[in-house]
Design a protein around this motif. Structure first.
Motif, short mmCIF file in Angstrom:
data_model
loop_
_atom_site.label_atom_id
_atom_site.label_comp_id
_atom_site.label_asym_id
_atom_site.label_seq_id
_atom_site.Cartn_x
_atom_site.Cartn_y
_atom_site.Cartn_z
N ILE A 29 0.82 -1.21 0.00
CA ILE A 29 0.00 0.00 0.00
C ILE A 29 0.86 1.26 0.00
CG2 ILE A 29 -0.29 0.16 2.51
CD1 ILE A 29 -3.13 0.73 0.05
N GLU A 30 2.02 1.24 0.66
CA GLU A 30 2.89 2.41 0.70
C GLU A 30 3.44 2.75 -0.69
OE1 GLU A 30 2.58 0.53 4.61
OE2 GLU A 30 3.21 -0.27 2.69
N ILE A 31 3.72 1.74 -1.48
CA ILE A 31 4.21 1.96 -2.84
C ILE A 31 3.09 2.52 -3.71
CG2 ILE A 31 5.22 0.87 -4.89
CD1 ILE A 31 7.08 1.02 -2.39
N VAL A 32 1.90 1.93 -3.60
CA VAL A 32 0.75 2.42 -4.36
C VAL A 32 0.46 3.87 -3.99
CG1 VAL A 32 -1.72 2.09 -4.84
CG2 VAL A 32 -0.22 0.10 -4.60
N GLN A 33 0.52 4.19 -2.71
CA GLN A 33 0.29 5.56 -2.23
C GLN A 33 1.27 6.52 -2.88
OE1 GLN A 33 2.56 6.58 0.93
NE2 GLN A 33 2.14 8.65 0.23
N MET A 34 2.54 6.13 -2.96
CA MET A 34 3.54 7.01 -3.57
C MET A 34 3.28 7.19 -5.07
SD MET A 34 7.14 6.16 -1.59
CE MET A 34 7.37 4.62 -2.45
N ILE A 35 2.94 6.10 -5.74
CA ILE A 35 2.66 6.17 -7.18
C ILE A 35 1.49 7.11 -7.46
CG2 ILE A 35 1.81 4.85 -9.18
CD1 ILE A 35 3.47 2.46 -8.05
N LEU A 36 0.44 7.01 -6.66
CA LEU A 36 -0.75 7.82 -6.87
C LEU A 36 -0.60 9.25 -6.36
CD1 LEU A 36 -3.55 5.26 -5.96
CD2 LEU A 36 -2.78 5.96 -8.23
N SER A 40 -0.94 10.05 2.25
CA SER A 40 -0.57 9.00 3.20
C SER A 40 -1.17 7.67 2.75
CB SER A 40 -1.07 9.34 4.60
OG SER A 40 -2.48 9.24 4.64
N PRO A 41 -0.65 6.55 3.26
CA PRO A 41 -1.25 5.25 2.95
C PRO A 41 -2.71 5.15 3.43
CG PRO A 41 0.94 4.94 3.87
CD PRO A 41 0.60 6.40 4.02
N GLU A 42 -3.05 5.90 4.48
CA GLU A 42 -4.42 5.87 4.99
C GLU A 42 -5.41 6.39 3.96
OE1 GLU A 42 -1.77 6.99 6.88
OE2 GLU A 42 -1.74 5.08 7.95
N VAL A 43 -5.01 7.41 3.20
CA VAL A 43 -5.89 7.93 2.14
C VAL A 43 -6.14 6.84 1.11
CG1 VAL A 43 -6.05 9.61 0.26
CG2 VAL A 43 -5.15 10.32 2.48
#
Length: 92
Positions: A29-36, A40-43
Motif C-alpha cells: 500500500i505504501e508503494i501504491v500511495q507514492m505512485i498515486l 498517506s497510505p491511509e488515504v
C-alpha cells in the motif's frame, strides 16, 4: 474508441484501474500511495478499502485451505493418535 468497440472512459478511471491492478497484484500500500501521490497510505486505504477487503478474504481462504490440508495429512499419518504428531495440533 467507438470504432474499436471500446467504451469511452475518463482518464481518472484509468488511474483507478491501474491502482486496482497494483493492489490486486500484491504491491504494498505504501508503494501504491507514492505512485498515486496520496498524502498517506491511509488515504489510499480509504479510497480502495473495498479492493483490500476482497484481497484479505482471499488470503484468509488460502491460509484456511493450507491449514486444513496440513491437519488432514497429520491426521491421516497418525490415525491411532488423537493428539496427532508431536507439535501438531489436530482437532478431533
Amino acid at each position: 474508441m467507438k470504432a474499436c468497440g471500446l467504451p469511452v472512459i475518463r482518464l481518472h478511471d484509468t488511474r483507478h484501474g491501474a491502482c486496482s491492478l497494483l493492489l490486486a497484484g500484491g504491491v504494498p500500500i505504501e508503494i501504491v500511495q507514492m505512485i498515486l501521490g496520496h498524502s498517506s497510505p491511509e488515504v489510499t486505504r480509504k479510497v480502495y478499502a473495498h479492493l483490500m477487503r476482497k484481497a484479505a478474504a482471499a488470503q484468509v481462504e488460502t491460509a484456511t485451505e493450507l491449514l486444513t490440508k496440513h491437519r488432514r495429512k497429520a491426521r491421516d499419518a497418525s490415525p491411532d493418535d488423537d493428539d496427532g504428531p508431536a507439535g501438531v495440533w489436530v482437532s478431533a
